[in-house]
Design a protein around this motif. Structure first.
Motif, short mmCIF file in Angstrom:
data_model
loop_
_atom_site.label_atom_id
_atom_site.label_comp_id
_atom_site.label_asym_id
_atom_site.label_seq_id
_atom_site.Cartn_x
_atom_site.Cartn_y
_atom_site.Cartn_z
N PHE A 159 31.28 46.35 49.82
CA PHE A 159 31.34 45.22 48.88
C PHE A 159 31.62 45.73 47.47
O PHE A 159 32.47 45.19 46.74
N LEU A 160 30.91 46.78 47.07
CA LEU A 160 31.10 47.38 45.74
C LEU A 160 32.52 47.92 45.58
O LEU A 160 33.17 47.68 44.56
N LEU A 161 32.98 48.67 46.58
CA LEU A 161 34.31 49.25 46.52
C LEU A 161 35.37 48.17 46.34
O LEU A 161 36.30 48.32 45.53
N ALA A 162 35.22 47.08 47.08
CA ALA A 162 36.18 45.98 46.97
C ALA A 162 36.14 45.36 45.57
O ALA A 162 37.18 44.99 45.02
N MET A 163 34.94 45.24 44.99
CA MET A 163 34.83 44.69 43.64
C MET A 163 35.59 45.56 42.65
O MET A 163 36.32 45.06 41.79
N TRP A 164 35.44 46.88 42.78
CA TRP A 164 36.11 47.79 41.84
C TRP A 164 37.62 47.77 42.03
O TRP A 164 38.37 47.77 41.06
N ILE A 165 38.06 47.75 43.29
CA ILE A 165 39.51 47.68 43.55
C ILE A 165 40.07 46.36 43.04
O ILE A 165 41.16 46.32 42.45
N GLY A 166 39.33 45.27 43.25
CA GLY A 166 39.79 43.97 42.77
C GLY A 166 39.97 43.95 41.26
O GLY A 166 40.97 43.42 40.74
N GLU A 167 39.03 44.54 40.53
CA GLU A 167 39.17 44.59 39.07
C GLU A 167 40.34 45.49 38.68
O GLU A 167 41.05 45.22 37.70
N GLY A 168 40.56 46.56 39.46
CA GLY A 168 41.72 47.41 39.19
C GLY A 168 43.03 46.66 39.38
O GLY A 168 43.99 46.88 38.64
N ILE A 169 43.06 45.76 40.35
CA ILE A 169 44.26 44.95 40.57
C ILE A 169 44.52 44.04 39.38
O ILE A 169 45.65 43.94 38.88
N TRP A 170 43.47 43.38 38.89
CA TRP A 170 43.64 42.51 37.71
C TRP A 170 44.07 43.31 36.49
O TRP A 170 44.92 42.86 35.71
N LEU A 171 43.49 44.50 36.31
CA LEU A 171 43.88 45.35 35.18
C LEU A 171 45.35 45.73 35.28
O LEU A 171 46.09 45.68 34.29
N ALA A 185 37.64 39.08 47.93
CA ALA A 185 37.88 37.66 47.70
C ALA A 185 37.09 37.16 46.50
O ALA A 185 37.60 36.40 45.66
N VAL A 186 35.83 37.59 46.39
CA VAL A 186 34.99 37.16 45.27
C VAL A 186 35.58 37.66 43.94
O VAL A 186 35.60 36.93 42.95
N THR A 187 36.06 38.89 43.92
CA THR A 187 36.57 39.47 42.68
C THR A 187 37.92 38.89 42.28
O THR A 187 38.13 38.49 41.13
N LEU A 188 38.85 38.82 43.22
CA LEU A 188 40.18 38.29 42.90
C LEU A 188 40.13 36.79 42.62
O LEU A 188 40.98 36.27 41.89
N GLY A 189 39.14 36.10 43.18
CA GLY A 189 39.05 34.67 42.98
C GLY A 189 38.08 34.26 41.89
O GLY A 189 37.82 33.07 41.71
#
Length: 204
Positions: A42-54, A117-121
């Motif tokens: 879950f944490l890894l996905a959160m970090w990757i998701g923020e990297g995508i937005w950046l 999904a939580v991070t990108l959304g």
């Protein structure tokens, strides 16, 4: 990039990411209810998701995010649905687990996609990178090396913040030994997770 620019970015991200929001609420609720051992996908996905937005912001792809807005809306509701499902699971979780025995873990893949999904959304995260970040950093002058520097800075800040929340939640979990305390923890965690889902759902 200039050190000053990176420090300003780090400070702004620290404030934005450190303030409790739906993602942090979901993370803390998960750790209190299930422990920290299975939370890292879950944490890894959160970090990757923020990297995508950046990356979208740095490479001028905000227009892409707007063009494919529907896809991000779908991701948002997938995240909401899964958080609601986890809340229900926590609310109904058994509290008879023996010492050293943990409830069955969720699939790491499911947790990863839930975090993504939580991070990108999450509109809060989206607005930080696509609206606030350009006021902090001159994105037009950011090179590939600058993007790498920003990404590394982002990772350091997010890892520090999120692991601090995980450790705090894990310490709180250690205090919950009795059957009654476990039941209360499950119900509180379920309510927090449901609140996180509702907060994400309510944001446009």
């Amino acid at each position: 990039m200039h050190l000053t620019s990176l420090l300003i970015f780090a400070a702004a991200l620290f404030v934005a990411a450190g303030s409790p929001g739906p993602s942090i609420a979901a993370l803390v609720a998960r750790v209190i209810a299930k422990g920290f051992r299975d939370v890292f996908p879950f944490l890894l996905a959160m970090w990757i998701g923020e990297g995508i937005w950046l990356s979208l912001a740095v490479f001028g792809l905000a227009v892409v995010a707007q063009t494919f807005h529907l896809a991000f809306v779908v991701l948002k509701w997938v995240g909401v649905a899964y958080l609601a499902y986890l809340a229900w699971k926590m609310w109904t979780a058994p509290v008879e687990a023996r010492e050293g025995e943990m409830p069955r873990e969720e699939s790491a893949v499911k947790l990863f996609f839930a975090g993504m999904a939580v991070t990108l959304g999450n509109p809060k995260i989206m607005m930080f990178y696509l609206a606030l970040l350009p006021t902090i950093i001159d994105l037009a002058s950011v090179t590939v090396v600058g993007w790498i520097e920003l990404t590394l800075t982002m990772v350091v800040v997010l890892v520090a913040i999120d692991l601090a929340w995980v450790l705090a939640a894990a310490q709180a979990r250690k205090l919950l030994k009795s059957r009654r305390a476990m039941k209360i923890a499950n119900r509180v965690s379920a309510g927090t997770m449901a609140g996180a889902a509702a907060a994400i759902a309510a944001r446009s």
